[in-house]
Scaffold this motif. Structure first.
Motif, PDB file in Angstrom:
ATOM      1  N   PRO A 295       5.827  -2.933   5.971  1.00 34.64           N
ATOM      2  CA  PRO A 295       4.579  -2.806   5.205  1.00 34.64           C
ATOM      3  C   PRO A 295       4.764  -1.913   3.984  1.00 34.64           C
ATOM      4  O   PRO A 295       5.716  -1.142   3.891  1.00 34.64           O
ATOM      5  CB  PRO A 295       3.618  -2.170   6.213  1.00 34.64           C
ATOM      6  CG  PRO A 295       4.516  -1.407   7.142  1.00 34.64           C
ATOM      7  CD  PRO A 295       5.777  -2.222   7.258  1.00 34.64           C
ATOM      8  N   ALA A 296       3.872  -2.032   3.039  1.00 37.07           N
ATOM      9  CA  ALA A 296       3.864  -1.207   1.833  1.00 37.07           C
ATOM     10  C   ALA A 296       2.428  -0.710   1.621  1.00 37.07           C
ATOM     11  O   ALA A 296       1.488  -1.293   2.165  1.00 37.07           O
ATOM     12  CB  ALA A 296       4.325  -2.028   0.636  1.00 37.07           C
ATOM     13  N   PRO A 297       2.234   0.372   0.864  1.00 31.18           N
ATOM     14  CA  PRO A 297       0.873   0.892   0.644  1.00 31.18           C
ATOM     15  C   PRO A 297      -0.100  -0.167   0.138  1.00 31.18           C
ATOM     16  O   PRO A 297      -1.247  -0.233   0.574  1.00 31.18           O
ATOM     17  CB  PRO A 297       1.097   1.999  -0.396  1.00 31.18           C
ATOM     18  CG  PRO A 297       2.493   2.474  -0.138  1.00 31.18           C
ATOM     19  CD  PRO A 297       3.256   1.235   0.239  1.00 31.18           C
ATOM     20  N   GLY A 298       0.365  -1.007  -0.787  1.00 27.47           N
ATOM     21  CA  GLY A 298      -0.506  -2.047  -1.319  1.00 27.47           C
ATOM     22  C   GLY A 298      -0.910  -3.067  -0.266  1.00 27.47           C
ATOM     23  O   GLY A 298      -1.992  -3.670  -0.356  1.00 27.47           O
ATOM     24  N   TYR A 299      -0.066  -3.249   0.718  1.00 29.09           N
ATOM     25  CA  TYR A 299      -0.355  -4.201   1.802  1.00 29.09           C
ATOM     26  C   TYR A 299      -1.579  -3.727   2.591  1.00 29.09           C
ATOM     27  O   TYR A 299      -2.489  -4.512   2.874  1.00 29.09           O
ATOM     28  CB  TYR A 299       0.859  -4.304   2.713  1.00 29.09           C
ATOM     29  CG  TYR A 299       0.809  -5.423   3.727  1.00 29.09           C
ATOM     30  CD1 TYR A 299       1.162  -6.725   3.377  1.00 29.09           C
ATOM     31  CD2 TYR A 299       0.421  -5.182   5.038  1.00 29.09           C
ATOM     32  CE1 TYR A 299       1.125  -7.750   4.306  1.00 29.09           C
ATOM     33  CE2 TYR A 299       0.385  -6.203   5.978  1.00 29.09           C
ATOM     34  CZ  TYR A 299       0.743  -7.488   5.610  1.00 29.09           C
ATOM     35  OH  TYR A 299       0.709  -8.502   6.537  1.00 29.09           O
ATOM     36  N   TYR A 300      -1.593  -2.441   2.916  1.00 32.90           N
ATOM     37  CA  TYR A 300      -2.732  -1.898   3.651  1.00 32.90           C
ATOM     38  C   TYR A 300      -4.013  -1.963   2.818  1.00 32.90           C
ATOM     39  O   TYR A 300      -5.100  -2.228   3.341  1.00 32.90           O
ATOM     40  CB  TYR A 300      -2.452  -0.458   4.060  1.00 32.90           C
ATOM     41  CG  TYR A 300      -1.335  -0.314   5.067  1.00 32.90           C
ATOM     42  CD1 TYR A 300      -1.453  -0.871   6.345  1.00 32.90           C
ATOM     43  CD2 TYR A 300      -0.171   0.373   4.765  1.00 32.90           C
ATOM     44  CE1 TYR A 300      -0.432  -0.743   7.278  1.00 32.90           C
ATOM     45  CE2 TYR A 300       0.856   0.510   5.690  1.00 32.90           C
ATOM     46  CZ  TYR A 300       0.719  -0.049   6.942  1.00 32.90           C
ATOM     47  OH  TYR A 300       1.731   0.072   7.865  1.00 32.90           O
TER      48      TYR A 300
END
Length: 309
Positions: free
Chosen positions: A265-270
């Motif tokens: 996961p990446a911050p933008g995904y959340y």
């Protein structure tokens, strides 16, 4: 629903060994666009929607074809994906920088992007009309991880009409629409190739809403039949994703998507997961009850198979 099989015919499609493929597949207005926006927040994923293949290809693939012609379509499909990865568009500095802004992953990678260097390891492609031919996807990119997203056909048909005004009498007068690249002329209108023989009059007398769910039932029918095969289920290549589950429980199903793709996961995904909402679920209920009943008569079997009736 016919499950096409060319198991005795060797399909050989050479491609770049450095790139893993992913395919997002589902009837138009089933959540494929949101899913692609979600996946585009992953720094290692390049996401592309349509444009490199014609919507005619999956519809042609559903017609009676020799193994040679079917193989030619599969090779053409894969070659189109590979051509994009070797194109100036993909390899440009602007594309590299744009990808970083879509999925920022450190200053060092921004500097590399400014030099036109890409760090992509997975190419994810979406063309909703590939739902007509999930078998073609499997033949063209047999190692691809597939996410098949499906949604209540009554809501799909409602959204198709509200967004695109599909399958109206005006649009049936030619074969230019993405929903019908092949058809048979009955009066001044064409009946799409996916309408059963003998049902032409019923289709033409039906409201566009009913015509839209008619297309949905064939798309999900083809996908359900193909992905229900034991060897496909056992391969682990395909994730069946219910739109309503993703919208109601985005965190849980968002993590399942990452597990399926073997991605981090990446911050933008959340952040994108937080944009999921259930407001569009059940919107078809505002339509005329008689119209809904007619749609359920046409697609009742498929609605039941997917747990919507």
């Amino acid at each position: 629903v016919e499950v096409l099989s060319f198991a005795d015919y060797e399909v050989s499609v050479p491609r770049s060994p450095k790139m893993d493929y992913g395919i997002v597949l589902g009837c138009p207005r089933s959540g494929t666009t949101y899913l692609m926006r979600l996946l585009n927040t992953l720094p290692q994923a390049e996401c592309l929607i349509g444009t490199v293949i014609s919507t005619s290809i999956p519809q042609i693939a559903r017609q009676p074809l020799s193994p040679e012609l079917y193989n030619a379509l599969a090779v053409s499909f894969e070659r189109s994906l590979d051509a994009y990865l070797h194109s100036a568009q993909y390899n440009s500095r602007a594309s590299a920088i744009q990808k970083w802004f879509n999925a920022p992953n450190g200053i060092g990678n921004l500097i590399r992007s400014a030099k036109g260097n890409r760090t992509i390891s997975r190419f994810i492609f979406k063309e909703p009309f590939l739902a007509f031919a999930p078998d073609l996807v499997n033949h063209a990119v047999p190692d691809a991880k597939v996410i098949y997203i499906y949604r209540d056909g009554r809501d799909v048909a409602n959204s198709l009409l509200r967004t695109y005004d599909v399958l109206s009498d005006d649009r049936l007068q030619n074969l230019f629409g993405s929903e019908m690249r092949l058809g048979r002329k009955v009066d001044h209108r064409y009946v799409p190739w996916w309408v059963e023989e003998g049902e032409e009059d019923l289709f033409l007398s039906s409201a566009p809403y009913v015509r839209a769910i008619w297309m949905w039932k064939h798309m999900v029918g083809y996908c359900n039949a193909f992905y229900a095969q034991d060897h496909i289920k056992e391969s682990g290549k395909v994730m069946m994703l219910k739109y309503e589950d993703l919208m109601r429980q985005p965190r849980e199903y968002g993590m399942a998507i990452l597990d399926h793709l073997d991605e981090e996961p990446a911050p933008g995904y959340y952040k994108m997961l937080k944009k999921a909402h259930a407001k569009s679920i059940g919107k078809h209920k505002k339509r005329d009850k008689a119209e809904i009943a007619a749609a359920e008569r046409i697609a009742g079997k498929e609605l039941s198979a997917y747990g919507y009736l």
